[in-house]
Design an enzyme around this catalytic site. Structure first.
Site, short mmCIF file in Angstrom:
data_model
loop_
_atom_site.label_atom_id
_atom_site.label_comp_id
_atom_site.label_asym_id
_atom_site.label_seq_id
_atom_site.Cartn_x
_atom_site.Cartn_y
_atom_site.Cartn_z
N ASP A 32 4.90 1.60 2.51
CA ASP A 32 5.39 1.16 1.19
C ASP A 32 4.28 0.65 0.30
OD1 ASP A 32 7.80 0.87 3.16
OD2 ASP A 32 8.60 1.09 1.13
N GLN A 88 17.95 3.12 8.89
CA GLN A 88 17.47 4.35 8.22
C GLN A 88 17.10 5.44 9.21
OE1 GLN A 88 16.52 1.25 7.45
NE2 GLN A 88 15.96 1.01 5.31
N LYS A 118 8.44 -0.47 6.85
CA LYS A 118 9.72 -1.06 7.29
C LYS A 118 9.53 -2.02 8.47
CE LYS A 118 12.84 -0.70 5.77
NZ LYS A 118 13.29 -1.75 4.80
N ARG A 140 16.14 5.09 -1.94
CA ARG A 140 15.21 4.18 -1.27
C ARG A 140 14.07 5.00 -0.69
NH1 ARG A 140 14.98 6.81 2.74
NH2 ARG A 140 13.84 5.15 3.78
N GLY A 141 13.04 4.30 -0.17
CA GLY A 141 11.83 4.99 0.27
C GLY A 141 10.83 4.93 -0.88
N ALA A 142 9.58 4.57 -0.56
CA ALA A 142 8.61 4.24 -1.61
C ALA A 142 8.43 5.33 -2.67
CB ALA A 142 7.28 3.86 -0.96
O1 MRU Z 1 13.84 -0.24 2.60
P1 MRU Z 1 13.50 1.21 2.50
O2 MRU Z 1 14.49 2.09 3.18
O3 MRU Z 1 13.22 1.62 1.07
O4 MRU Z 1 12.14 1.33 3.31
C1 MRU Z 1 11.53 2.57 3.41
C2 MRU Z 1 10.35 2.59 4.29
O5 MRU Z 1 9.92 1.61 4.81
C3 MRU Z 1 9.65 3.91 4.42
O6 MRU Z 1 9.09 4.05 5.68
C4 MRU Z 1 8.53 3.96 3.37
O7 MRU Z 1 9.05 3.72 2.10
C5 MRU Z 1 7.83 5.27 3.37
S1 MRU Z 1 8.81 6.53 2.65
C6 MRU Z 1 7.94 7.96 2.56
#
Ligand code: MRU
Length: 354
Positions: free
Chosen positions: A249, A208, A260, A56-58
């Site tokens: 994201d 997270q 998030k 997970r994470g963009a």
């Molecule tokens: O739902 P997730 O855990 O994938 O959400 C992740 C986030 O919101 C992060 O802050 C975002 O992707 C930036 S990651 C460098």
């Protein structure tokens, strides 16, 4: 006094690796209890890993999807170009359906499709090109994060010398190919001796911050204090926070940034307490096709994420739930967007449109 830099290329944590014809993912749903790895050798498994947030994470899901395109392509068995590309489009569609908000996913899939479409090699050699391209996307992301981290140093207030930085969710090595975006800035600040400590919002409902950001910090000896999301305003009022830095994201052309759920509220309270609020993100997170953040699709997730903590139900049956996974912070609340090309004012972002 500067702190010793990590000796590992990605900041010490590699959430995605390609080893012996397989993609190996750190299972992020099991951190911090245990560090286990999931071996992925089919596109369907990769789609499932993205959907269930093993990865997970963009930026990380962008890299994972790029490998997913390769894993799918290597199973295509056809002699005709038309059939090959029809099947590749189906693989792309499967990956696109996993999560809607982070644009890096779609960016990476489109980049892979472009590699395949413009290839001048025989069909049988296209999967190898997609593998090379996935590796390139991954390497580029680590370099990009390092640049974001170092560019973020100029965004930091000059006083006090050692800053307390609040972050939300996990925008660290785990959320990228390594090093991180918001946590990349924090890593660079730590290396330069500019960091007192990190305050990590726990980040309900998936936690997270408590599970992943705190784990990354502890792995590297970075002092970290975990707070619940509702404590951020109080901490700012107490003067405990010097600056807030979060990831993103998807960022619209006007600088509105989806991140998030809870990020928007954090930006509002940061404004109320004169705490500078920055977004750190690569250009692969900017969606220039969208004029404002209101066009960003917001993922809604299972209600169980709210009414259940671990295996325990914490809310009475009969209540209803609403679980948007992201919110959009308006550009006017963002002091600057820290990118691999430098610190950009949200209102100047559209000048970088390709
Ligand atoms: O739902 P997730 O855990 O994938 O959400 C992740 C986030 O919101 C992060 O802050 C975002 O992707 C930036 S990651 C460098």
């Amino acid at each position: 006094m500067p702190n010793a830099p990590s000796t590992m290329a990605s900041g010490g944590i590699d959430p995605i690796r390609y080893v012996e014809n397989r993609v190996v993912l750190i299972d992020q749903t099991r951190i911090p209890e245990t560090t286990t790895y999931l071996e992925i050798d089919r596109c369907e498994q990769m789609a499932d890993a993205i959907k269930t947030m093993v990865v997970r994470g963009a930026p990380a899901i962008g890299v994972a999807a790029a490998y997913g395109m390769y894993l799918g392509a290597r199973e295509i068995n056809t002699e005709t170009r038309e059939d090959f590309f029809a099947q590749l489009e189906e693989i792309a569609a499967q990956l696109r359906q996993t999560r809607p908000t982070a644009v890096n996913l779609f960016w990476a899939i489109d980049r892979q499709l472009q590699v395949a479409r413009t290839a001048t090699v025989p069909l049988a050699e296209i999967p190898a090109l997609l593998l090379e391209s996935a590796k390139t996307i991954q390497t580029e992301d680590v370099e990009t994060c390092r640049a974001i981290g170092d560019n973020g140093l100029i965004a930091l207030p000059s006083q006090p010398e050692k800053l307390t930085i609040l972050t939300h969710c996990n925008a660290g090595a785990l959320a990228t190919a390594g090093y991180g975006t918001a946590l990349g800035v924090i890593r660079s600040a730590w290396r330069e001796g500019r960091l007192n400590r990190v305050f990590a919002d726990e980040t309900r409902p998936r936690l997270q911050g408590a599970k992943l950001t705190a784990w990354e910090c502890v792995q590297e000896g970075i002092p970290v204090t975990v707070i619940t999301d509702g404590m951020a305003a109080h901490c700012m009022k107490q003067g405990l926070i010097d600056v807030a830095i979060v990831g993103a994201d998807r960022i619209a052309a006007n600088g509105d940034a989806a991140n998030k759920i809870g990020t928007y509220g954090l930006a509002v309270v940061a404004k109320a307490h004169n705490v500078p609020f920055f977004v750190a993100a690569p250009f692969s997170t900017v969606d220039f096709k969208l004029t404002t953040g209101s066009e960003i699709p917001i993922e809604e997730r299972d209600s169980a994420e709210i009414y259940q903590v671990g295996e325990t139900r914490i809310c009475t049956p009969g209540a209803e739930f609403y679980n948007p996974a992201f919110d959009v912070t308006p550009a006017e609340l963002i002091a600057g967007i820290i990118t691999e090309r430098g610190l950009i004012k949200p209102e100047d972002l559209s000048r970088f449109s390709p």
